[in-house]
Design an enzyme around this catalytic site. Structure first.
Site, mmCIF file in Angstrom:
data_model
loop_
_atom_site.group_PDB
_atom_site.id
_atom_site.type_symbol
_atom_site.label_atom_id
_atom_site.label_comp_id
_atom_site.label_asym_id
_atom_site.label_seq_id
_atom_site.Cartn_x
_atom_site.Cartn_y
_atom_site.Cartn_z
ATOM 1 N N GLN A 18 -3.098 2.793 9.987
ATOM 2 C CA GLN A 18 -1.755 2.828 9.381
ATOM 3 C C GLN A 18 -0.778 3.631 10.253
ATOM 4 O OE1 GLN A 18 -4.619 3.241 7.697
ATOM 5 N NE2 GLN A 18 -4.455 2.556 5.578
ATOM 6 N N LYS A 74 -4.936 10.143 2.690
ATOM 7 C CA LYS A 74 -5.714 9.321 3.616
ATOM 8 C C LYS A 74 -6.807 10.130 4.312
ATOM 9 C CE LYS A 74 -5.519 5.838 4.218
ATOM 10 N NZ LYS A 74 -6.450 4.974 3.444
ATOM 11 N N ARG A 84 0.844 -1.206 0.000
ATOM 12 C CA ARG A 84 0.000 0.000 0.000
ATOM 13 C C ARG A 84 0.878 1.254 0.000
ATOM 14 N NH1 ARG A 84 1.557 1.736 4.346
ATOM 15 N NH2 ARG A 84 0.388 3.651 4.064
ATOM 16 N N GLY A 85 0.207 2.422 -0.047
ATOM 17 C CA GLY A 85 0.938 3.695 -0.080
ATOM 18 C C GLY A 85 1.289 4.030 -1.522
ATOM 19 N N ALA A 86 1.081 5.289 -1.887
ATOM 20 C CA ALA A 86 1.124 5.658 -3.308
ATOM 21 C C ALA A 86 2.417 5.258 -4.034
ATOM 22 C CB ALA A 86 0.852 7.155 -3.444
ATOM 23 N N ARG A 140 -6.873 -0.403 -7.272
ATOM 24 C CA ARG A 140 -7.271 0.698 -6.381
ATOM 25 C C ARG A 140 -7.292 1.971 -7.229
ATOM 26 N NH1 ARG A 140 -4.308 1.278 -0.779
ATOM 27 N NH2 ARG A 140 -6.251 2.306 -0.212
ATOM 28 N N ASP A 188 -1.800 10.877 -2.347
ATOM 29 C CA ASP A 188 -2.084 9.776 -3.279
ATOM 30 C C ASP A 188 -2.318 10.274 -4.698
ATOM 31 O OD1 ASP A 188 -2.872 8.672 -0.479
ATOM 32 O OD2 ASP A 188 -2.520 6.962 -1.804
HETATM 33 O O1 MRU Z 1 -4.828 3.301 1.960
HETATM 34 P P1 MRU Z 1 -3.334 3.459 2.014
HETATM 35 O O2 MRU Z 1 -2.730 2.924 3.256
HETATM 36 O O3 MRU Z 1 -2.658 2.966 0.761
HETATM 37 O O4 MRU Z 1 -3.142 5.043 2.053
HETATM 38 C C1 MRU Z 1 -1.852 5.577 2.045
HETATM 39 C C2 MRU Z 1 -1.835 7.034 2.227
HETATM 40 O O5 MRU Z 1 -2.864 7.684 2.263
HETATM 41 C C3 MRU Z 1 -0.517 7.713 2.278
HETATM 42 O O6 MRU Z 1 -0.569 8.824 3.111
HETATM 43 C C4 MRU Z 1 -0.181 8.160 0.871
HETATM 44 O O7 MRU Z 1 -0.149 7.062 -0.009
HETATM 45 C C5 MRU Z 1 1.078 8.884 0.801
HETATM 46 S S1 MRU Z 1 2.422 7.754 0.998
HETATM 47 C C6 MRU Z 1 3.733 8.519 0.535
#
Ligand code: MRU
Length: 362
Positions: A212, A264, A64-66, A98, A253
């Site tokens: 998270q 998020k 996960r995470g962008a 996603r 994201d």
């Molecule tokens: O749903 P997730 O855990 O994938 O969401 C992640 C986030 O919202 C992070 O803050 C975002 O991807 C930035 S990570 C550099």
């Protein structure tokens, strides 16, 4: 390999575990992920041998995470190519896994383009698979480098906004090495401040409903020896009112062409609170997160997740009466006027305007 997405226990792992790596196995290449749904109680690897398994891992937030979604998507295309699967179908499945983090589509398209071009040039599927993997590896490497540059630019900005050091930073969700090829985005800035001896405290929002912040950011902060304190998302207002926060640092994201920031869920209320309390609200994200194809915040597709994530704990224990309907958007959108600055690997943009975003090098 019978199970395309097998788990490996702690005894087989190296330390520290990278969030994602490519591995050759006797049955063919596999993508090995650190299963983020199991952290912090267990460090378990998830071994994905095909794209459906990887799509499942993306949907469940095992990966996960962008930025990491982009890297995973690119490696997924390479995996499909190396395993002789239909690369176009695999790319479509990965991109659709996603909707909000644009990095996923960017990574998938980069590896897909490399594959298509090599196939057209050589006519050799093995050459094309190698080109897709090389593109994925380059993206991984570039993301690590971008993280290091964002950390340096972000620390310089903190030092400028808050002369005297002793930064007290509030962050939301998880933006460290678990979401990137390097040390992350917003978290990497806090880590740079810590290494420079200028981080007094990292305030960590727990980040309901999937935690998270509590599960992953507190884990990363602890591993790095950073002074950190966990709070419920609801406590951020009183913390800001008590003047305990010098800056809010978050990742993103997708950033629309007008500077609207999807991140998020819970980021937007923090931006409103930060503005009310005259605290800088800083977004840290690589240029790949800025999407010129999305004109404004209203055009960003916000992923809606299942209600049980709100009505039950991760262990399935109900926290609401059976049948209670739940509203569970995974992200929210902060308008650019609430963003003090955007830190990218190319430098700091403040104020965040469409013209400044359009001038980023791609
Ligand atoms: O749903 P997730 O855990 O994938 O969401 C992640 C986030 O919202 C992070 O803050 C975002 O991807 C930035 S990570 C550099």
């Amino acid at each position: 390999m019978a199970d395309p997405c097998a788990r490996r226990g702690e005894d087989e792992r190296s330390s520290p575990i990278p969030a994602l790596r490519w591995e050759e196995s006797p049955e063919g290449p596999v993508l090995v992920l650190l299963d983020q749904t199991r952290l912090p109680s267990a460090e378990v690897e998830l071994v994905c041998a095909d794209v459906p398994a990887l799509v499942g891992a993306i949907r469940s937030l095992a990966v996960r995470g962008a930025p990491l979604l982009g890297i995973a998507g690119a490696h997924g295309v390479a995996l499909a190519a190396a395993r002789g699967a239909d690369v176009v179908r695999a790319a479509a499945a990965l991109e659709g896994a996603r909707p909000t983090a644009v990095n996923l589509a960017v990574g998938v398209r980069r590896a897909g383009d490399a594959h298509r071009e090599a196939l057209a040039r050589t006519g050799d599927p093995r050459e094309a698979a190698a080109a897709a993997l090389a593109a994925a590896r380059t993206l991984h490497h570039e993301d690590a480098e971008a993280g290091a540059r964002m950390a340096a630019h972000g620390l310089a900005l903190l030092d400028e906004l808050l002369p005297g050091g002793g930064h007290r930073v509030l962050t939301h969700c998880n933006t460290g090495s678990l979401v990137s090829g390097g040390e992350g985005t917003a978290f990497a800035v806090a880590l740079a401040a810590h290494r420079a001896g200028r981080l007094r405290r990292l305030w960590v929002d727990e980040t309901r409903p999937l935690l998270q912040g509590a599960r992953l950011t507190a884990y990363e902060a602890g591993r790095n020896g950073m002074p950190h304190t966990l709070l419920t998302d609801n406590a951020a207002g009183s913390l800001l009112a008590a003047r305990e926060v010098d800056a809010v640092l978050i990742g993103a994201d997708r950033i629309a062409a007008d500077g609207s920031v999807a991140n998020k869920v819970g980021s937007y209320p923090l931006a409103v609170l930060a503005r009310y309390h005259h605290v800088p609200f800083i977004v840290v994200a690589p240029v790949t997160t800025v999407d010129p194809g999305t004109p404004d915040g209203a055009s960003i597709e916000v992923e809606q997740r299942p209600g049980h994530e709100v009505t039950e704990t991760a262990g399935g224990v109900p926290v609401a009466p059976p049948g209670t309907p739940a509203y569970n958007p995974a992200f929210d959108v902060t308008p650019p006027e609430l963003v003090t600055a955007l830190v990218t690997e190319q430098g700091t943009i403040s104020p965040v305007t469409a013209a400044a975003l359009a001038a980023l090098r791609r």
